[in-house]
Design a protein around this motif. Structure first.
Motif, short mmCIF file in Angstrom:
data_model
loop_
_atom_site.label_atom_id
_atom_site.label_comp_id
_atom_site.label_asym_id
_atom_site.label_seq_id
_atom_site.Cartn_x
_atom_site.Cartn_y
_atom_site.Cartn_z
N LEU A 16 0.83 -1.21 0.00
CA LEU A 16 0.00 0.00 0.00
C LEU A 16 0.86 1.26 0.00
O LEU A 16 1.97 1.26 0.54
CB LEU A 16 -0.90 0.03 1.23
N THR A 17 0.36 2.32 -0.60
CA THR A 17 1.03 3.61 -0.45
C THR A 17 0.76 4.10 0.98
O THR A 17 -0.20 3.64 1.62
CB THR A 17 0.47 4.65 -1.44
N PRO A 18 1.57 5.03 1.48
CA PRO A 18 1.29 5.59 2.80
C PRO A 18 -0.15 6.13 2.88
O PRO A 18 -0.81 5.96 3.92
CB PRO A 18 2.32 6.72 2.92
N GLU A 19 -0.64 6.70 1.80
CA GLU A 19 -2.00 7.25 1.80
C GLU A 19 -3.03 6.13 1.91
O GLU A 19 -3.98 6.22 2.69
CB GLU A 19 -2.26 8.06 0.51
N GLN A 20 -2.84 5.09 1.11
CA GLN A 20 -3.77 3.95 1.17
C GLN A 20 -3.78 3.32 2.56
O GLN A 20 -4.80 2.82 3.01
CB GLN A 20 -3.38 2.89 0.14
N SER A 21 -2.63 3.35 3.23
CA SER A 21 -2.55 2.73 4.55
C SER A 21 -3.42 3.44 5.58
O SER A 21 -3.73 2.89 6.63
CB SER A 21 -1.10 2.66 5.02
N LEU A 22 -3.82 4.66 5.25
CA LEU A 22 -4.65 5.45 6.17
C LEU A 22 -6.10 5.02 6.20
O LEU A 22 -6.82 5.29 7.17
CB LEU A 22 -4.57 6.95 5.83
#
Lengths: 116, 116, 116, 116
Positions: C48-54
């Motif tokens: 996941l991208t850091p953003e998706q991980s949110l």
């Protein structure tokens, strides 16, 4: 197996023997040491964006080389102690992975094989 | 570097390219995948005594080979993406370790160099 | 310490005792089990991208809750076995961290204290 | 959830906000930081026998307390960022584990539920 891998494993065995460290190098202990080194490797990347992780500043690159080496050396020791030919094991696992992840089915997808 | 290591790294690159997975294989992501695989490797040994860890039953040995391969493959991918010659890095680190841990000073001791 | 933490630790002790698992729960083994669970937790986020991980999709969120619980439970078992009051230890470490990382000196920087 | 856990999480949020570190604390990054801290925790035990791991010398015990705290704090931050009530998640997972590992079936055995 790769002569260079075997040679490196022999050097690592000698390094341990010269220090009377063979007694500590059980697979259980080595896998723990491997976890410790992976932790140090991970620390290098933890606050970087994926993009930043692609090109480290020079001083971090040197640090990275050392941590990659530490991980590799414990991994090779572990494989050696467990009598696993690690290069052969990779080739065998790759064949399995090709069957688990057919290119047309998982193209561009990061899903696990059981979610495809 | 070892031809066999380089060859394996090329095969791993092709494997990723055929699946359009290069987009996921940033060093940051690869180090995370490496942590995941190390976790699976660790699980094999977690409840065993150090002695038991020295000789696994046959079905565990096969499992072990696969987990060692998974760790090795992500490690080689990571080194490749970071443009580190991992075999050379090991030899360089070994020289450092020899200086940090002189055989006579650390013989039979598991202490860290800064505790010797 | 938090009554709820202590209560949870008591429940975990009973769970182990009822299964005659205390024999396996040495700190060494527990830290390995912790590594295994952290590996499973890491796997959720690796591609996941850091953003998706949110914001995870709902089915991943449930999986995440279970993995967080597994990590927490082994961590509490480990602290218990090592006779560490983990809540108190956090408050003590926080005081140290405040001294190591003065807000004005490290504002907006992810550098380590020895690099500031 | 435990008031003390929530309070600690609030303190950790303030700590991050005062340093403008919220930008770094995505779940992806926090799980990596957690891996780094677990690595340091593991290092304490790696060369010890299971028996030695049960009673550390005093200076190691202090070090252990700090590493347990570091792991706990990143775990609580991660749970907070992912909006997981970690105490509740533990109790839910325990119910599942009780069903997966019936006391009479796994008494004295370290086997995985799918191997019982």
């Amino acid at each position: 197996m790769s002569t260079e891998i075997k040679q490196l494993q022999r050097t690592l065995t000698e390094f341990a023997q010269e220090r009377d460290w063979e007694q500590f190098h059980t697979p259980k202990n080595l896998v723990m040491a491997l976890n410790g080194e992976i932790g140090e490797l991970t620390e290098i990347f933890q606050w970087l964006t994926p993009e930043q992780s692609l090109s480290l500043p020079e001083n971090k690159q040197e640090h990275l080389e050392e941590e990659l080496a530490d991980v590799m050396m414990y991994l090779l020791r572990l494989a050696d102690k467990c009598e696993v030919d690690i290069i052969e094991a990779c080739h065998k696992k790759l064949i399995k992975n090709k069957a688990k992840y057919p290119a047309d089915k998982c193209f561009g997808s990061a899903k696990k094989y059981n979610e495809l």
